[in-house]
Structures are given as structure tokens and as C-alpha cells.
Motif scaffolding. Sequence first.
Motif, PDB file in Angstrom:
ATOM      1  N   LEU A 277      -1.281  11.589 -34.609  1.00  0.00           N
ATOM      2  CA  LEU A 277      -0.079  11.439 -33.803  1.00  0.00           C
ATOM      3  C   LEU A 277       1.137  11.127 -34.664  1.00  0.00           C
ATOM      4  O   LEU A 277       2.269  11.450 -34.298  1.00  0.00           O
TER       5      LEU A 277
ATOM      6  N   THR B 250      -2.277  10.031 -23.239  1.00  0.00           N
ATOM      7  CA  THR B 250      -2.445  11.078 -24.245  1.00  0.00           C
ATOM      8  C   THR B 250      -1.390  12.162 -24.072  1.00  0.00           C
ATOM      9  O   THR B 250      -0.767  12.613 -25.052  1.00  0.00           O
TER      10      THR B 250
ATOM     11  N   VAL C  80       1.632  13.057 -26.860  1.00  0.00           N
ATOM     12  CA  VAL C  80       1.726  14.427 -27.375  1.00  0.00           C
ATOM     13  C   VAL C  80       3.076  15.039 -27.012  1.00  0.00           C
ATOM     14  O   VAL C  80       3.714  15.719 -27.827  1.00  0.00           O
TER      15      VAL C  80
ATOM     16  N   ARG D   1       5.597  13.634 -29.253  1.00  0.00           N
ATOM     17  CA  ARG D   1       5.482  14.265 -30.570  1.00  0.00           C
ATOM     18  C   ARG D   1       6.216  15.596 -30.600  1.00  0.00           C
ATOM     19  O   ARG D   1       6.936  15.917 -31.561  1.00  0.00           O
ATOM     20  N   GLN D   2       6.062  16.395 -29.560  1.00  0.00           N
ATOM     21  CA  GLN D   2       6.763  17.676 -29.499  1.00  0.00           C
ATOM     22  C   GLN D   2       8.273  17.483 -29.385  1.00  0.00           C
ATOM     23  O   GLN D   2       9.060  18.246 -29.948  1.00  0.00           O
TER      24      GLN D   2
END
Length: 501
Positions: free
Chosen positions: A84, A293, A297, A300-301
Motif C-alpha cells: 500500500l 481495503t 486502494v 492509493r489511486q
Amino acid sequence: MAICPPFPPLPPHPGGAPEDGVLRHAHWWQRRWVRYGALITLLTLSGLVILALVREQTGTEGFLVGLGLAVLPVPLLVAAFRWLDRVEPGPWRNLVFAFAWGACAAALIAIIANSFATRWIATATADPSSADTLGATVIAPIVEESAKAAAILLVFLFRRRDFTGIVDGVVIAGVTATGFAFTENILYLGTAFGTDQLTGDTGIASVTAATFFVRVVMSPFAHPLFTVLTGIGFGVAALSGDRQHVRRVLVPTAGLLLAMGMHALWNGSSSFGEFGFFAVYAAIMVPAFGLLTWLVVWTRQRELRTVREELPAYAAAGWLTPAEPFALGSMRARRLAREYAGRHLGKPAAREVARYEAYATSLAFLRHRGRRGRAGADFLVRERELLNELWRRTDVARPALDHAARMTAPPLRVAAPPWPIPGVYGYGQGPAQGHGSGFGHPTAPVYGSPAAPSYGYGYGYGYGYGYGYPAAHVPGPGPGPTHGPGPGYPAGPYPAPHSHR
């Protein structure tokens, strides 16, 4: 060879020149090596005490069995949190501190405080059974989550440059909780093994097997899931402006209270009836794990998108090539750049490219905070530090990132004109390549124009300066030096990365 652009010297500090990274008038307890030494001593003593306590409760054989079983999920969890953190990797020392704090200091605080509180309740109420239930559902969540949150708070306060958003909070919280669960699993599995030694149970029917299944197989993410809620609160606080004092206090507190509530619900699930544990696991724990989760994610994008949106300003000023923002905003392109550098120049070059990617990401996040008015007073100093680090590595990193951009940029199909072109069928695949630049919105690379047997890619960017923040301009690198393919890299032409039919 790139020539580092001149930077204006920093003004002298009013207290005099720094000496060993500390001001001359600083007290001895403010020196960095004193604080590091005190922290290492604290963690070492906590580890020795927790080792003695766990071994006393489980015995030597039970301790070794518990240690061997409890260590199994640790590499997977640490690797997941490290994955991550790949966009802007934090230093390893922060992760080592977080794991050590969770496994040693937080575990020691939890064992001592939980035991004391449970015994006090049992003595005051003369009901040991109710004291154990109250200790597990009320005392333990408060004590354990507070002890783990202390590690997040310390990194947030003393490693502020490494704590810039939600992902950083999630990673520090998850690694801290992984260390805590590691020590707790040793205690539970070692105690279960001791029970099996007394009863003679072995195999699947043993208490050790049941404990291993529940704690290691079914719910290795339980403690990280609770503490991640606190980490998200601190991550939101890190994104807040310096003047948003209420938000910077209330959001981490709300995350901590939510972590305590979920921890209490998990510990009390066994008292909800025969299938209470499985009901809480299926209805709350698994959906919460999936939701968190997805959140990290997605975050992160979003960080990658921030890189692609902020770095073109530095490309316009000459610090980066037009292809670098695209490559640095793609995890696949980053990996290809490291592999390319390692294949042609060796592992040290691959590490330099990785550092270049990390510094460029930090620069993008810094500029993003600056445009929103959330950067600190050291914005310009920090910006120049990061640009200097990039410039030192540009000869190694730039060819690798340009190569990765060519390999990963999606082609755009261009409609063929209605008239025939002699010697050309479909998309051209000649050996030459061209680079185009423009202004306006960035466009995707176009390979193989029908009008020529070569392929090229062009990038265009539009920039505005200021954004209401006085330090949001981008200093240019001076007279533009021309960079070749770099030391040891093969010169072009490069093959077309996509085949067209």
C-alpha cells in the motif's frame, strides 16, 4: 552530465550555525542521539520484560511453539501494508519502530493494565466471571487501542515529513497492530499448547489447533483492522491545514473511539450466543475489512492521480521531461523503469531510480498541499531539497522513465484518410521516433501516424501559477542542459511498444 541548478543559500539561523544537526543552545535532552537512545532503551527493556512475562505464563516449550505459529502471518501482513505504501514509500525505520512498539511497549502496557484492572474489578465485585467479561469487552479495547495509538501519535508528531496522508496512517497503524497481534498470539497459542499438554489432546481436536484457526487463519487482520481506523483519523488530520486545530484533534479521537468500539464488539461476540462469533465475523468484520481495503486502494489511486496532475508544472520549468509525469503516475511504469535501470546499469542504479520516484512523489504531494494552502512555512526549503535530490539522479532516472513511458503509454487509433498513401498500410512502424510538445490538456501518446512511417508521442500541459498561495511557483533549472541517453544506456531507436493490425 547534468549540471545542478544554482540555489540561493539559506539564510543563517539566528542561533548560529548548526552543530551536529542541533542548535548550539539546545539542551542535552533535545539532541537527536539522546532521544533515539532513550527510545531504543525503552523498547529493548519492554521487549525483555514482555519476553519474561510470556515465557512465565506459557513455559519454554509453549513459548517456542507459540512463537513458531504466531510468526506465520507476520510477513504477509507487513508485505500487504508495504504494498500500500509503494506510491510514496516511507523509511524502513518508521516501520521497524511501529512493529517494535506494538510487539513490545504496547503489549507490555496491555498485559499489565488488563491484569490489574481485571483483578481490581474481581475484588470489588466478588464476581470473577463478570470481571473477566467486563475486562475483555471494556477494559482491553480501551487499553490496547490507546497503547497502539501512541505509536501513530509519535510518528505523526516527530516524523511529520513522512506522515502526509491517509495511506501513511493506515501503514503505520497496521504495522503497529501486526506487532501487537504477534506478541498476543504467542501468549494465546503458547497457553493453548500448555493446556493440551495437561489434557493430552492432539491434532485437529486440540485447543492449539482451534486457537490457531481462529486467530491466525480466520482473523489475522482483526487487530490491524481496529487500529487502522485510528490511523485513518490521523491521516485525515495530516491532510488538514495548520489552522484547523479542532479538526486535527477531533478526527483522530473519533477514529480511536471507533477502533475501541469495533474491538469491544469483536471481543464480546462470544457472549452473543452459540453463533454470535460467526454472526459478528460475517456481518461486521468481513464487510468492514472489504470497505477499508477498497478505501486504501482508492486512496492509493488518487495519490497516483495527484502525481500526474502536479508534476507537469515542473516539466514545464525544465526539471522533468514531458514523459516523466505520466511514468511517475503509473505503478507499472515505475516498475519497468527500475527494471530497465537494473538491467543496464545494475542494482545500484535501480535503487537510485526508486529514490528518484519517491522524491518526485513527495514533491507532487508537497505542491498539492501548497496549492490548497496546507503546506507549512518550510514549503520553499522543502521544495528545493526535493528538486536537488531529483537533479542529482536525473542522468540515471530520466532515460529509464522515458523508456517506461514509451512502453506503457496507450496508443490512440487514428482513422485512415479515404485516399491511398503509397507504401503505407494501416499504421506505420518505422524505426524513427519523434517527440512533440504543446500546451493545453495533456494528450495520450499517439503511435504510428498514417501520414508517416514513424511513430511519436506528444505531451501538452497547461499551467497556472500562484493558486492563492505565495510559494506555489516553480523555480526553473536555469539554462536548459541537454541530456543524452545516460551513462551506459543503449541509444535509440527503440522498438514500437505496441503492434497494430
